[in-house]
Scaffold this motif. Structure first.
Motif, PDB file in Angstrom:
ATOM      1  N   PRO A   1      -0.543   9.560 -10.739  1.00 44.80           N
ATOM      2  CA  PRO A   1      -0.225  10.070 -12.083  1.00 44.80           C
ATOM      3  C   PRO A   1       1.045   9.415 -12.623  1.00 44.80           C
ATOM      4  CG  PRO A   1       0.439  11.649 -10.423  1.00 44.80           C
ATOM      5  CD  PRO A   1      -0.289  10.557  -9.692  1.00 44.80           C
ATOM      6  N   PRO A   2       1.156   9.306 -13.922  1.00 38.27           N
ATOM      7  CA  PRO A   2       2.312   8.621 -14.503  1.00 38.27           C
ATOM      8  C   PRO A   2       3.599   9.401 -14.271  1.00 38.27           C
ATOM      9  CG  PRO A   2       1.005   9.677 -16.220  1.00 38.27           C
ATOM     10  CD  PRO A   2       0.213   9.787 -14.954  1.00 38.27           C
ATOM     11  N   SER A   3       4.682   8.664 -14.079  1.00 37.24           N
ATOM     12  CA  SER A   3       5.999   9.279 -13.880  1.00 37.24           C
ATOM     13  C   SER A   3       6.652   9.515 -15.232  1.00 37.24           C
ATOM     14  CB  SER A   3       6.875   8.368 -13.021  1.00 37.24           C
ATOM     15  OG  SER A   3       8.164   8.918 -12.884  1.00 37.24           O
ATOM     16  N   LEU A   4       7.009  10.774 -15.494  1.00 37.44           N
ATOM     17  CA  LEU A   4       7.589  11.142 -16.789  1.00 37.44           C
ATOM     18  C   LEU A   4       9.096  11.327 -16.744  1.00 37.44           C
ATOM     19  CD1 LEU A   4       4.943  13.750 -18.028  1.00 37.44           C
ATOM     20  CD2 LEU A   4       5.066  11.307 -18.533  1.00 37.44           C
ATOM     21  N   LEU A   5       9.655  11.496 -15.546  1.00 38.02           N
ATOM     22  CA  LEU A   5      11.084  11.783 -15.446  1.00 38.02           C
ATOM     23  C   LEU A   5      11.827  10.790 -14.568  1.00 38.02           C
ATOM     24  CD1 LEU A   5      11.015  15.686 -15.120  1.00 38.02           C
ATOM     25  CD2 LEU A   5      11.606  14.342 -17.135  1.00 38.02           C
ATOM     26  N   PHE A   6      11.318  10.541 -13.366  1.00 35.51           N
ATOM     27  CA  PHE A   6      12.053   9.732 -12.391  1.00 35.51           C
ATOM     28  C   PHE A   6      11.303   8.421 -12.150  1.00 35.51           C
ATOM     29  CE2 PHE A   6      12.730  14.247 -11.404  1.00 35.51           C
ATOM     30  CZ  PHE A   6      14.095  14.324 -11.621  1.00 35.51           C
ATOM     31  N   PHE A   7      11.947   7.324 -12.491  1.00 36.01           N
ATOM     32  CA  PHE A   7      11.375   5.996 -12.268  1.00 36.01           C
ATOM     33  C   PHE A   7      12.515   4.985 -12.335  1.00 36.01           C
ATOM     34  CE2 PHE A   7      11.069   7.204 -16.718  1.00 36.01           C
ATOM     35  CZ  PHE A   7      11.672   6.141 -17.373  1.00 36.01           C
ATOM     36  N   ASP A   8      12.218   3.791 -11.877  1.00 34.17           N
ATOM     37  CA  ASP A   8      13.220   2.720 -11.863  1.00 34.17           C
ATOM     38  C   ASP A   8      13.373   2.162 -13.278  1.00 34.17           C
ATOM     39  OD1 ASP A   8      15.006   0.806 -11.116  1.00 34.17           O
ATOM     40  OD2 ASP A   8      13.505  -0.566 -10.269  1.00 34.17           O
ATOM     41  N   ILE A   9      14.528   2.418 -13.893  1.00 37.61           N
ATOM     42  CA  ILE A   9      14.763   2.005 -15.276  1.00 37.61           C
ATOM     43  C   ILE A   9      15.038   0.500 -15.336  1.00 37.61           C
ATOM     44  CG2 ILE A   9      16.283   2.249 -17.273  1.00 37.61           C
ATOM     45  CD1 ILE A   9      16.697   5.131 -16.527  1.00 37.61           C
ATOM     46  N   ARG A  10      14.390  -0.155 -16.278  1.00 37.99           N
ATOM     47  CA  ARG A  10      14.547  -1.603 -16.452  1.00 37.99           C
ATOM     48  C   ARG A  10      14.987  -1.892 -17.893  1.00 37.99           C
ATOM     49  NH1 ARG A  10      11.672  -6.469 -17.592  1.00 37.99           N
ATOM     50  NH2 ARG A  10      12.196  -8.124 -16.097  1.00 37.99           N
ATOM     51  N   TRP A  11      16.311  -1.957 -18.102  1.00 36.94           N
ATOM     52  CA  TRP A  11      16.857  -2.224 -19.424  1.00 36.94           C
ATOM     53  C   TRP A  11      16.583  -3.658 -19.866  1.00 36.94           C
ATOM     54  CZ3 TRP A  11      18.279   1.803 -22.208  1.00 36.94           C
ATOM     55  CH2 TRP A  11      18.721   2.961 -21.561  1.00 36.94           C
TER      56      TRP A  11
END
Length: 286
Positions: free
Chosen positions: A54-64
């Motif tokens: 399922p898709p992650s809505l809160l915690f994931f590796d942010i890629r600016w």
């Protein structure tokens, strides 16, 4: 001991009604905000994370770096500039022309003006697809394809909805002001420039915002008339991020979409009071 029952006045909600109202408002807010939230978090993900189920809505590796990358793989700055200057020129001409026509319908007396106004309003019922091909043939004969002139020139005639909006606002302004200007020897141009326009800032701002939203998001017009990639506006530039057979980089497309959505949101945030006043058609009643 007697307990007095509280009597609620007209428009006042009891506690149960307040709870139901707040719940409905909260649900409605979530429904409207969630797509924007989904766009933002997708723009900050690595491409493989976009397809995680399922898709992650809160915690994931942010890629600016996605926001930096969209400016390197595509001339986003050029797309933004093309859209800004084209929108600014078109809006200025469109709003100015519409306000002048609306002033004529609202303040000048002429035989048959009501019929002419009805004809102007009837053009709103004409689908743009009806005039799309004839208009293209005309501009093609004039040699104006692959320029912004076909998108700007039609604005010279004004727009039926903007004419209607501003006419209704002008009708709410006291005509005693017109008579005072005429007594002092002023002309209708004086009334228009010195009286009507300064008092009509909410209506003008509303017309400009509505027209800005249309120009900023317009895809069909540039798609028909603009062929050179260096002339693409933002709407056509976003279309370049899509690819066939499931190869679309959704994280970059969402990052570009955030960049495209930000200016209208900022504009509305700072001009919402004028927009609301203009929609309500407030004014000094005569």
């Amino acid at each position: 001991m007697l307990r007095l029952k509280k009597i609620y006045g007209h428009g006042e909600l009891n506690p149960l009604q307040k709870i139901v109202t707040y719940v409905l408002l909260l649900v409605g807010t979530i429904l409207f905000v969630f797509p924007v939230y989904w766009m933002i978090i997708t723009s900050l993900k690595h491409l493989p994370d976009v397809y995680t189920m399922p898709p992650s809505l809160l915690f994931f590796d942010i890629r600016w770096e996605n926001y930096k990358e969209i400016f390197t793989i595509a001339p986003m700055g050029k797309y933004l500039w093309n859209t800004v200057w084209y929108s600014a020129v078109s809006i200025s001409i469109h709003v100015a022309a519409s306000s002048l026509v609306a002033f004529g319908f609202a303040r000048l007396r002429a035989k048959g003006s009501g019929i002419l106004f009805a004809i102007v309003l009837s053009t709103m019922m004409l689908p743009p697809q009806v005039t799309m091909i004839p208009q293209y043939l005309v501009f093609n004969k004039l040699g104006l394809i692959d320029t912004y002139y076909p998108l700007i020139i039609p604005a010279i005639g004004g727009g039926a909805f903007l004419i209607f909006l501003m006419r209704q606002f002008f009708l709410g302004l006291s005509k005693d002001l017109d008579e005072a200007v005429k007594i002092d020897g002023g002309s209708y141009w004086t009334v228009y420039f010195r009286i009507i326009l300064p008092l009509s800032i909410p209506a003008l701002a509303t017309a400009a915002i509505l027209d800005f939203m249309y120009r900023w998001n317009d895809l069909i017009g540039p798609l028909i008339y603009i062929n050179s990639p260096e002339k693409f506006p933002l709407s056509l530039g976003l279309a370049g991020f899509t690819a066939a057979f499931g190869g679309t980089p959704w994280n970059l497309l969402m990052a570009a979409s955030v960049v495209a959505v930000a200016p209208p949101l900022v504009l509305f945030f700072f001009t919402q009071k004028y927009f609301i006043r203009g929609i309500v058609i407030s004014g000094t009643k005569g």
